[in-house]
Design a protein around this motif. Structure first.
Motif, PDB file in Angstrom:
ATOM      1  N   THR A 239      13.224 -21.848  -6.472  1.00  0.00           N
ATOM      2  CA  THR A 239      12.185 -21.176  -7.250  1.00  0.00           C
ATOM      3  C   THR A 239      12.802 -20.614  -8.523  1.00  0.00           C
ATOM      4  N   VAL A 240      11.962 -20.500  -9.529  1.00  0.00           N
ATOM      5  CA  VAL A 240      12.404 -19.997 -10.830  1.00  0.00           C
ATOM      6  C   VAL A 240      11.437 -18.899 -11.258  1.00  0.00           C
ATOM      7  N   GLY A 241      11.999 -17.800 -11.731  1.00  0.00           N
ATOM      8  CA  GLY A 241      11.166 -16.685 -12.165  1.00  0.00           C
ATOM      9  C   GLY A 241      11.187 -16.505 -13.675  1.00  0.00           C
TER      10      GLY A 241
ATOM     11  N   GLY B 239       7.899 -12.806  -7.038  1.00  0.00           N
ATOM     12  CA  GLY B 239       8.367 -11.985  -5.925  1.00  0.00           C
ATOM     13  C   GLY B 239       8.326 -12.746  -4.629  1.00  0.00           C
ATOM     14  N   GLN B 240       8.682 -12.047  -3.548  1.00  0.00           N
ATOM     15  CA  GLN B 240       8.758 -12.681  -2.238  1.00  0.00           C
ATOM     16  C   GLN B 240       7.408 -13.215  -1.777  1.00  0.00           C
ATOM     17  N   ASP B 241       6.317 -12.544  -2.158  1.00  0.00           N
ATOM     18  CA  ASP B 241       5.004 -13.012  -1.760  1.00  0.00           C
ATOM     19  C   ASP B 241       4.726 -14.402  -2.322  1.00  0.00           C
ATOM     20  N   ASP B 242       5.139 -14.645  -3.570  1.00  0.00           N
ATOM     21  CA  ASP B 242       4.977 -15.969  -4.171  1.00  0.00           C
ATOM     22  C   ASP B 242       5.817 -17.009  -3.445  1.00  0.00           C
ATOM     23  N   ILE B 243       7.031 -16.630  -3.089  1.00  0.00           N
ATOM     24  CA  ILE B 243       7.908 -17.555  -2.365  1.00  0.00           C
ATOM     25  C   ILE B 243       7.312 -17.887  -1.000  1.00  0.00           C
ATOM     26  N   ASP B 244       6.797 -16.864  -0.311  1.00  0.00           N
ATOM     27  CA  ASP B 244       6.198 -17.082   0.998  1.00  0.00           C
ATOM     28  C   ASP B 244       4.985 -18.005   0.899  1.00  0.00           C
ATOM     29  N   PHE B 245       4.193 -17.831  -0.170  1.00  0.00           N
ATOM     30  CA  PHE B 245       3.018 -18.684  -0.357  1.00  0.00           C
ATOM     31  C   PHE B 245       3.440 -20.137  -0.528  1.00  0.00           C
ATOM     32  N   LEU B 246       4.415 -20.382  -1.392  1.00  0.00           N
ATOM     33  CA  LEU B 246       4.868 -21.754  -1.628  1.00  0.00           C
ATOM     34  C   LEU B 246       5.471 -22.360  -0.362  1.00  0.00           C
ATOM     35  N   ARG B 247       6.241 -21.569   0.368  1.00  0.00           N
ATOM     36  CA  ARG B 247       6.856 -22.070   1.599  1.00  0.00           C
ATOM     37  C   ARG B 247       5.785 -22.449   2.621  1.00  0.00           C
ATOM     38  N   ALA B 248       4.732 -21.649   2.685  1.00  0.00           N
ATOM     39  CA  ALA B 248       3.653 -21.948   3.622  1.00  0.00           C
ATOM     40  C   ALA B 248       2.903 -23.212   3.226  1.00  0.00           C
TER      41      ALA B 248
ATOM     42  N   GLU C 278       3.318 -23.958  -9.549  1.00  0.00           N
ATOM     43  CA  GLU C 278       3.122 -22.511  -9.593  1.00  0.00           C
ATOM     44  C   GLU C 278       2.632 -22.033  -8.225  1.00  0.00           C
ATOM     45  N   PRO C 279       2.823 -20.753  -7.915  1.00  0.00           N
ATOM     46  CA  PRO C 279       2.396 -20.242  -6.600  1.00  0.00           C
ATOM     47  C   PRO C 279       0.902 -19.928  -6.567  1.00  0.00           C
TER      48      PRO C 279
END
Length: 326
Positions: free
Chosen positions: A236-238, A218-227, A186-187
Motif C-alpha cells: 500500500t502507498v499513502g 490508515g489501517q482501516d483502508d488497509i483492512d478494507f483492501l485486504r478484505a 483505491e480503498p
C-alpha cells in the motif's frame, strides 16, 4: 521483465508507474517505459515539460516502419500490409531487445534522464480529432502489442507499460504480454471494481496479478483492501510530499522519496523479479497465436485480403534464445 500498471481512471496508476520507473533507473537497470494510455501523462510524470511530452514520436504514426523492421525475412509474412497488431514472430522475424540500438527505438523512443539514470520512453500517441468517428482508440495500442510480441527480455531488464484505464486492455491480447500486472486500487468500492473485472477476465490466461493499494490513509483502508482482494494485495502507498512536489513540477532528488514508499517500490521489483523463474515461453507464444487467429477471423482477414493464419510458424517458440517447438 515485462510489467503492466493498470487501474481505473484517477487511481494513480501513472504516478505509481512513473515512481517504479524512477526506482529501476536509480539502480542502473535498463528500462523501456511505454505510455499505452490514450491519455498521455507518463512523460510529464517522468519530468518532461508539456511541450517535450507533446513532441514525443507516436508509435502509431510509425507503424509501417515498425512492421517493416519486425517482418525481417519471415517468409510467412507476404507484405507489411498484411501484418496486424497480433502478427506473431517466426523464423526470419527480427526481435527487439531491451538494451540495444535498433530502428524501432531510433524512430519511436526518446531518452529521459532521471537522477543520473536514463530510460527509453515510447508513447502510443493521443487520440486525435482526425480519429473521431473513424477509428477505435484500441487501434492506437496496436503498435505496443506488435512490439511486445517481438520483444525478448532477460533478468534485470525491464519494460514498464502504463496501460489504458479500466479493463479496456482486454479488447486485445495485450493483457497477456506481461510477466506481472500491478493493479492500482483505491480503498473504495469503485477502486476495487476494476480488480474484480481483471481477476475474472485473466483467470484462464495465467496472468500474474497483484494489487497496489493507493491513497491509503490508515489501517482501516488497509483492512478494507485486504478484505476485498485478499492475498493479491501486495503493498500500500499513502500520502507523499515527494509526489506532491513532483506534480507541481518541482520533484526533489529521488533518493529523498519517503522511506515507506521506497520500500513499497522495492517490494514491487522483488515481486516482478520473482516471476522470471515462472516464465513459460511456450504458453506465451501459444497465447500470442491464439489471439492472432481470433483477430484474423473477426476482422484481419477481411481487412488485409489474406489468410492471416498462414503467418503462424508452428515450429517457432519465442524466448531468450528463440527455438523450434518440440
Amino acid at each position: 521483465m515485462k510489467i503492466a500498471f493498470v487501474g481505473k481512471g484517477g487511481s494513480g496508476k501513472t504516478t505509481l508507474s512513473s515512481l517504479f520507473i524512477r526506482h529501476l533507473a536509480a539502480s542502473g537497470a535498463p528500462v523501456v517505459a511505454v505510455d499505452a494510455d490514450i491519455n498521455q501523462h507518463l512523460g510529464a510524470a517522468l519530468g518532461l515539460e508539456e511541450t517535450e511530452a507533446a513532441a514525443l514520436p507516436a508509435m502509431g504514426e510509425r507503424l509501417p516502419l515498425i512492421k517493416d523492421y519486425l517482418r525481417g525475412s519471415n517468409p510467412r509474412i507476404t507484405s507489411v500490409e498484411t501484418m496486424i497488431k497480433t502478427t506473431p514472430p517466426g523464423a526470419g522475424s527480427r526481435l527487439l531487445r531491451v538494451d540495444e540500438a535498433n530502428p524501432v527505438y531510433d524512430a519511436c523512443a526518446r531518452p529521459v534522464e532521471l537522477d543520473g539514470g536514463a530510460v527509453r520512453l515510447m508513447v502510443t500517441g493521443p487520440f486525435t480529432e482526425a480519429d473521431l468517428g473513424v477509428a477505435c482508440y484500441h487501434s492506437k495500442t496496436g503498435a505496443v502489442e506488435l512490439c511486445l510480441n517481438h520483444l525478448v527480455d532477460g533478468p534485470g531488464e525491464y519494460v514498464v507499460v502504463d496501460m489504458t484505464a479500466g479493463s479496456d486492455s482486454f479488447a486485445s491480447g495485450l493483457f497477456t504480454r506481461f510477466d506481472i500486472t500491478f493493479l492500482v486500487a483505491e480503498p473504495t468500492r469503485k477502486g476495487v471494481s476494476v480488480y474484480r473485472q481483471y481477476r475474472e477476465y485473466a483467470r484462464d490466461f495465467g496472468v500474474a496479478l497483484k494489487v497496489v493499494g493507493n491513497k491509503v490513509q490508515g489501517q482501516d483502508d488497509i483492512d478494507f483492501l485486504r478484505a476485498e482482494v485478499g492475498d493479491d494485495l501486495l503493498v500500500t502507498v499513502g500520502h507523499s510530499d515527494w509526489v506532491r512536489a513532483m506534480e507541481k513540477g518541482r520533484p526533489p532528488r529521488f533518493e529523498l522519496l519517503e522511506e515507506a514508499n521506497r520500500l513499497s517500490l522495492h517490494a514491487l521489483r522483488t515481486a516482478a523479479d520473482a516471476t522470471y523463474e515462472l516464465r513459460d515461453w511456450e504458453r506465451y507464444t501459444s497465447q500470442m497465436v491464439q489471439f492472432h487467429l481470433k483477430n484474423a477471423i473477426s476482422w484481419g482477414n477481411t481487412k488485409t485480403g489474406a489468410d492471416l493464419a498462414e503467418q503462424v510458424d508452428p515450429g517457432f517458440v519465442l524466448g531468450e534464445s528463440p527455438m523450434a517447438a518440440a
